[in-house]
Write a protein that holds these residues in place. Sequence first.
Motif, PDB file in Angstrom:
ATOM      1  N   SER A 153       0.814  -1.221   0.000  1.00 57.99           N
ATOM      2  CA  SER A 153       0.000   0.000   0.000  1.00 57.99           C
ATOM      3  C   SER A 153       0.844   1.267   0.000  1.00 57.99           C
ATOM      4  O   SER A 153       0.415   2.299  -0.518  1.00 57.99           O
ATOM      5  CB  SER A 153      -0.930   0.001   1.209  1.00 57.99           C
ATOM      6  OG  SER A 153      -0.180   0.014   2.417  1.00 57.99           O
ATOM      7  N   ASP A 154       2.039   1.231   0.614  1.00 59.17           N
ATOM      8  CA  ASP A 154       2.940   2.388   0.670  1.00 59.17           C
ATOM      9  C   ASP A 154       2.264   3.640   1.215  1.00 59.17           C
ATOM     10  O   ASP A 154       2.569   4.762   0.804  1.00 59.17           O
ATOM     11  CB  ASP A 154       3.511   2.692  -0.722  1.00 59.17           C
ATOM     12  CG  ASP A 154       4.650   1.748  -1.089  1.00 59.17           C
ATOM     13  OD1 ASP A 154       5.102   1.004  -0.201  1.00 59.17           O
ATOM     14  OD2 ASP A 154       5.072   1.752  -2.254  1.00 59.17           O
ATOM     15  N   TYR A 156      -0.754   4.667   0.752  1.00 59.29           N
ATOM     16  CA  TYR A 156      -1.832   5.209  -0.074  1.00 59.29           C
ATOM     17  C   TYR A 156      -3.192   4.640   0.330  1.00 59.29           C
ATOM     18  O   TYR A 156      -4.186   5.356   0.361  1.00 59.29           O
ATOM     19  CB  TYR A 156      -1.583   4.899  -1.553  1.00 59.29           C
ATOM     20  CG  TYR A 156      -0.528   5.753  -2.200  1.00 59.29           C
ATOM     21  CD1 TYR A 156      -0.835   7.017  -2.689  1.00 59.29           C
ATOM     22  CD2 TYR A 156       0.782   5.308  -2.330  1.00 59.29           C
ATOM     23  CE1 TYR A 156       0.129   7.810  -3.291  1.00 59.29           C
ATOM     24  CE2 TYR A 156       1.755   6.090  -2.926  1.00 59.29           C
ATOM     25  CZ  TYR A 156       1.423   7.339  -3.410  1.00 59.29           C
ATOM     26  OH  TYR A 156       2.379   8.121  -3.993  1.00 59.29           O
ATOM     27  N   PHE A 157      -3.247   3.350   0.624  1.00 60.71           N
ATOM     28  CA  PHE A 157      -4.514   2.676   0.892  1.00 60.71           C
ATOM     29  C   PHE A 157      -4.914   2.811   2.359  1.00 60.71           C
ATOM     30  O   PHE A 157      -4.079   2.670   3.261  1.00 60.71           O
ATOM     31  CB  PHE A 157      -4.412   1.187   0.551  1.00 60.71           C
ATOM     32  CG  PHE A 157      -4.560   0.883  -0.907  1.00 60.71           C
ATOM     33  CD1 PHE A 157      -5.783   0.489  -1.429  1.00 60.71           C
ATOM     34  CD2 PHE A 157      -3.480   0.992  -1.762  1.00 60.71           C
ATOM     35  CE1 PHE A 157      -5.921   0.202  -2.775  1.00 60.71           C
ATOM     36  CE2 PHE A 157      -3.605   0.711  -3.110  1.00 60.71           C
ATOM     37  CZ  PHE A 157      -4.833   0.312  -3.625  1.00 60.71           C
ATOM     38  N   ILE A 158      -6.184   3.080   2.584  1.00 60.33           N
ATOM     39  CA  ILE A 158      -6.767   2.975   3.918  1.00 60.33           C
ATOM     40  C   ILE A 158      -7.163   1.520   4.126  1.00 60.33           C
ATOM     41  O   ILE A 158      -7.779   0.907   3.248  1.00 60.33           O
ATOM     42  CB  ILE A 158      -7.994   3.891   4.062  1.00 60.33           C
ATOM     43  CG1 ILE A 158      -7.609   5.345   3.797  1.00 60.33           C
ATOM     44  CG2 ILE A 158      -8.611   3.766   5.445  1.00 60.33           C
ATOM     45  CD1 ILE A 158      -8.779   6.301   3.845  1.00 60.33           C
ATOM     46  N   THR A 159      -6.821   0.959   5.253  1.00 61.37           N
ATOM     47  CA  THR A 159      -7.073  -0.459   5.485  1.00 61.37           C
ATOM     48  C   THR A 159      -8.572  -0.747   5.537  1.00 61.37           C
ATOM     49  O   THR A 159      -9.392   0.133   5.831  1.00 61.37           O
ATOM     50  CB  THR A 159      -6.429  -0.910   6.800  1.00 61.37           C
ATOM     51  OG1 THR A 159      -7.030  -0.194   7.891  1.00 61.37           O
ATOM     52  CG2 THR A 159      -4.931  -0.634   6.789  1.00 61.37           C
ATOM     53  N   ARG A 160      -8.902  -1.986   5.261  1.00 60.89           N
ATOM     54  CA  ARG A 160     -10.308  -2.390   5.279  1.00 60.89           C
ATOM     55  C   ARG A 160     -10.901  -2.247   6.674  1.00 60.89           C
ATOM     56  O   ARG A 160     -12.083  -1.918   6.818  1.00 60.89           O
ATOM     57  CB  ARG A 160     -10.432  -3.839   4.804  1.00 60.89           C
ATOM     58  CG  ARG A 160      -9.931  -4.062   3.383  1.00 60.89           C
ATOM     59  CD  ARG A 160     -10.199  -5.471   2.920  1.00 60.89           C
ATOM     60  NE  ARG A 160      -9.743  -5.674   1.546  1.00 60.89           N
ATOM     61  CZ  ARG A 160      -9.996  -6.756   0.823  1.00 60.89           C
ATOM     62  NH1 ARG A 160     -10.708  -7.744   1.355  1.00 60.89           N
ATOM     63  NH2 ARG A 160      -9.558  -6.865  -0.413  1.00 60.89           N
ATOM     64  N   HIS A 316      -1.077  -8.440  -5.671  1.00 60.77           N
ATOM     65  CA  HIS A 316      -0.585  -7.948  -6.956  1.00 60.77           C
ATOM     66  C   HIS A 316      -1.460  -6.817  -7.489  1.00 60.77           C
ATOM     67  O   HIS A 316      -0.948  -5.897  -8.143  1.00 60.77           O
ATOM     68  CB  HIS A 316      -0.520  -9.095  -7.971  1.00 60.77           C
ATOM     69  CG  HIS A 316       0.622 -10.025  -7.741  1.00 60.77           C
ATOM     70  ND1 HIS A 316       0.467 -11.263  -7.166  1.00 60.77           N
ATOM     71  CD2 HIS A 316       1.951  -9.886  -7.979  1.00 60.77           C
ATOM     72  CE1 HIS A 316       1.645 -11.857  -7.084  1.00 60.77           C
ATOM     73  NE2 HIS A 316       2.561 -11.045  -7.564  1.00 60.77           N
ATOM     74  N   ARG A 317      -2.752  -6.865  -7.229  1.00 62.45           N
ATOM     75  CA  ARG A 317      -3.613  -5.750  -7.648  1.00 62.45           C
ATOM     76  C   ARG A 317      -3.217  -4.475  -6.916  1.00 62.45           C
ATOM     77  O   ARG A 317      -3.089  -3.401  -7.518  1.00 62.45           O
ATOM     78  CB  ARG A 317      -5.070  -6.089  -7.363  1.00 62.45           C
ATOM     79  CG  ARG A 317      -6.041  -4.931  -7.599  1.00 62.45           C
ATOM     80  CD  ARG A 317      -7.453  -5.344  -7.239  1.00 62.45           C
ATOM     81  NE  ARG A 317      -8.371  -4.212  -7.315  1.00 62.45           N
ATOM     82  CZ  ARG A 317      -8.579  -3.347  -6.331  1.00 62.45           C
ATOM     83  NH1 ARG A 317      -7.911  -3.488  -5.184  1.00 62.45           N
ATOM     84  NH2 ARG A 317      -9.429  -2.347  -6.472  1.00 62.45           N
ATOM     85  N   GLN A 318      -3.018  -4.590  -5.608  1.00 61.00           N
ATOM     86  CA  GLN A 318      -2.613  -3.421  -4.834  1.00 61.00           C
ATOM     87  C   GLN A 318      -1.251  -2.912  -5.281  1.00 61.00           C
ATOM     88  O   GLN A 318      -1.020  -1.698  -5.375  1.00 61.00           O
ATOM     89  CB  GLN A 318      -2.585  -3.780  -3.347  1.00 61.00           C
ATOM     90  CG  GLN A 318      -2.416  -2.598  -2.419  1.00 61.00           C
ATOM     91  CD  GLN A 318      -2.446  -3.014  -0.962  1.00 61.00           C
ATOM     92  OE1 GLN A 318      -1.464  -3.541  -0.446  1.00 61.00           O
ATOM     93  NE2 GLN A 318      -3.573  -2.791  -0.303  1.00 61.00           N
ATOM     94  N   GLN A 319      -0.348  -3.822  -5.586  1.00 58.88           N
ATOM     95  CA  GLN A 319       0.982  -3.433  -6.055  1.00 58.88           C
ATOM     96  C   GLN A 319       0.906  -2.722  -7.400  1.00 58.88           C
ATOM     97  O   GLN A 319       1.604  -1.728  -7.633  1.00 58.88           O
ATOM     98  CB  GLN A 319       1.865  -4.678  -6.167  1.00 58.88           C
ATOM     99  CG  GLN A 319       3.275  -4.403  -6.645  1.00 58.88           C
ATOM    100  CD  GLN A 319       4.129  -5.652  -6.625  1.00 58.88           C
ATOM    101  OE1 GLN A 319       4.900  -5.883  -5.698  1.00 58.88           O
ATOM    102  NE2 GLN A 319       3.997  -6.489  -7.647  1.00 58.88           N
ATOM    103  N   GLU A 320       0.052  -3.208  -8.294  1.00 60.35           N
ATOM    104  CA  GLU A 320      -0.120  -2.562  -9.596  1.00 60.35           C
ATOM    105  C   GLU A 320      -0.607  -1.125  -9.424  1.00 60.35           C
ATOM    106  O   GLU A 320      -0.085  -0.190 -10.044  1.00 60.35           O
ATOM    107  CB  GLU A 320      -1.129  -3.358 -10.434  1.00 60.35           C
ATOM    108  CG  GLU A 320      -0.605  -4.647 -11.008  1.00 60.35           C
ATOM    109  CD  GLU A 320       0.255  -4.412 -12.230  1.00 60.35           C
ATOM    110  OE1 GLU A 320       0.026  -3.416 -12.938  1.00 60.35           O
ATOM    111  OE2 GLU A 320       1.166  -5.214 -12.473  1.00 60.35           O
TER     112      GLU A 320
END
Length: 759
Positions: A153-154, A156-160, A316-320
């Motif tokens: 996520s680096d 950027y993503f807010i956790t579920r 891999h989706r999150q990494q993309e």
Amino acid sequence: MEGLVPCAPWSPTVSITLRVLEVYRVTHVRCPQLAIQPFVKSLCDMHGVPYKPYLCQQFSIAYDLYLDIRRQTDQLVMECLGRDSMWRLKHNCPACMYKFEGEEKLIFEMLTTMDGNDSLKRVLRRTKTANTDEDGEPTLGPSNERLDSRDASDGYFITREKVEEWAKTRLADALPMDVLMWGVFDETGIFLALCRHGFVLLLTDMLRSGELAKYPLAIVNELLTAFGLNLGAGYDVGCNFEATVANSELGNLAREMNMRCLVGAFHGHAHNRLCQLKFLATYVEGLGLEDLEGCERFFSRSNGLAKSCRYASCFHRQQEITTYIKHFDSFETYANLAKFLCANYQQALTILRTEPALLGWMEREGVESFEEFKEWLQEEKDYLLGLKNAPKEKVESLEMEYVQKLINLSTSETRYGVLAAEARRARSDDAAYAPGVGKAELARRHGKEKMERDLESVQELERKLDIVERWTTTSPRWLETVVQVKKRKYQLALDALELLIVERIFELTKMNQSQTGYKLRKHIAKALQARSKAVRNAIDRYNNAAILLNPPMPQLSWEQVVEYAFLADFDILRDTGAEVQSRPWTRPAYRLALDKYFRLQRAKEEIRRLNIEIRRVVTWIHDEDRLLRRKGRELRRSQGKSAEQAEADLNLAVQVRLYRERRGRFDDAHMRRFRVLAKTAGFTGSISPGRAVEVVQGIDEMEVDNEGNETGSESEEGVAGEGDDEDEGDDTRDTEVSRIRYRLSVLAVDGAREQGDEV
């Protein structure tokens, strides 16, 4: 061997060079449609070997390892610079976040926009099952995906888990799995937040649902925590979302922080007029020329990732997505930052040049001051609020239905008289052997039955309304009800016309979108041709209904209707009273002048904001370059270090230099644009660096005199030390060249201004 990434942790037989992996990474983020398989096939073609499916798996393993090395290296650089995990969110956009001392306070300290997109869905792998539902269709089995604890996520993503804290009642849990996105997808898209310049702030996955309120609530909570007061948040349904925030646990915090929900300029045109008066960008004080539609522009590019994400694993989706966003922020958004600011400045100056024309119109029309425009807008708002809060009447009363039934009865009686006469003629002696006798008698019988049904309907309504004497066309109550019927027909005709115009606007938008295929374009074009005929017919029906009113409503032409910029222009036609038509804000010319005035006000606000943002960027360029160069010199200094530590620091110094060059490569282009803008007539800002409110680590240890010379507790030679390599001299020369360029640019701007003053 150096420069090779293995495809297995033990005894690898295949390895891939770092150069090839970097070529794929850069090419993939520039062209997201290029996935691993076609790239590996291209490598096979170049090396003259047949393609094997397992090669994609090997390349994917090496690519994951390569990206992980990059992430860990970036983390080491950030730790070396003293920047924690929240630093990116608070410093990603220098124009929004890098404030300097003495800058003017703005109504909105920061403008953001957020929206959801369902292109980046991901299929959830499930086991096959022999079970079927009631219709005999196979049911979905449980997930068979392996757990993957890796995190890409680096920040950027807010956790579920954080998102679910804002889900009080999850409708998604109550619905059967096959109802939600066919039960196929786990992540059904992303919900994204950007600053007004396009830098990605935060995003979260949408899980087996559409745009539920929990996603924007989670993002707003993080933004308020990070940025505090006077945040403006644009959202395509910002009008409804404002009430959602107020009624949620965020309500008190949002009010304390003076957070404001807004609606983007594009989506706002499809909202009703009352919503526009409160939320549309044109009428919101302090918003400037910002349209709050950055998410749509971002999604138009990120949609290319769909092929790579659709069947990828969760990791891999999150990494993309993260890899694409990091590259997009550094090499697209930041690269075009000065272009964005300068273009907006030129746009604002162009709008300000229209002020004399508006003043001339005001003089001709007898409008004394700009305050009248504000009064008109408030008057329109009060009027629409009055309509909204007025007691609701039944759309169709029994009296209106009774009159319509009487009209139907009169029509059927007349029709029956004609059919009965034709039947009598058919039964006459002269027509005894005519073949149409049976058909005429059948038509007469059907006409009689229709008349009897209409009579029964009239009698039923007379019992409900207690009407003793049947109304006639001269009855007072008949005349009153006929007026209501005419108004009702007028409203229905207007609603039908507005609906067709809305459909036409949306179809035109879709037809002109990129990535719309040829067949779909042709299909939409044919639909628009048919829609145009329908619109013309609807205009005719509207005009026929409008002319029957007293007083008659304005007639519409095809040219007028298709040029309506706001769907709310139809709202003015909804009041059939003569009083509202006499108000200034209902006249097209006055409404155009009203919008021009507020456009001028937004342009002036944009100039004030850009003067601040441009100087923030200049200050950032100045401070960031000095900080990173200073940190590089410290790392290259070998005095007092062990050989092992000195070597590690030298390697880290190389990464700090690469980090500086990553965005710094665009700084010269930014300054060139700013220097050109500074010479433009009407520029009122400054391109000299200020002093940052948030003192950057290392910068405060230097003293800067009025000429821009750096003097510190140590000389340049003392800081360098004896063990520095040749890069030290290169950095010193680069610093001196940058300082000379800056002095020349200031002299050029000052000289241009002096010439302008003399003229």
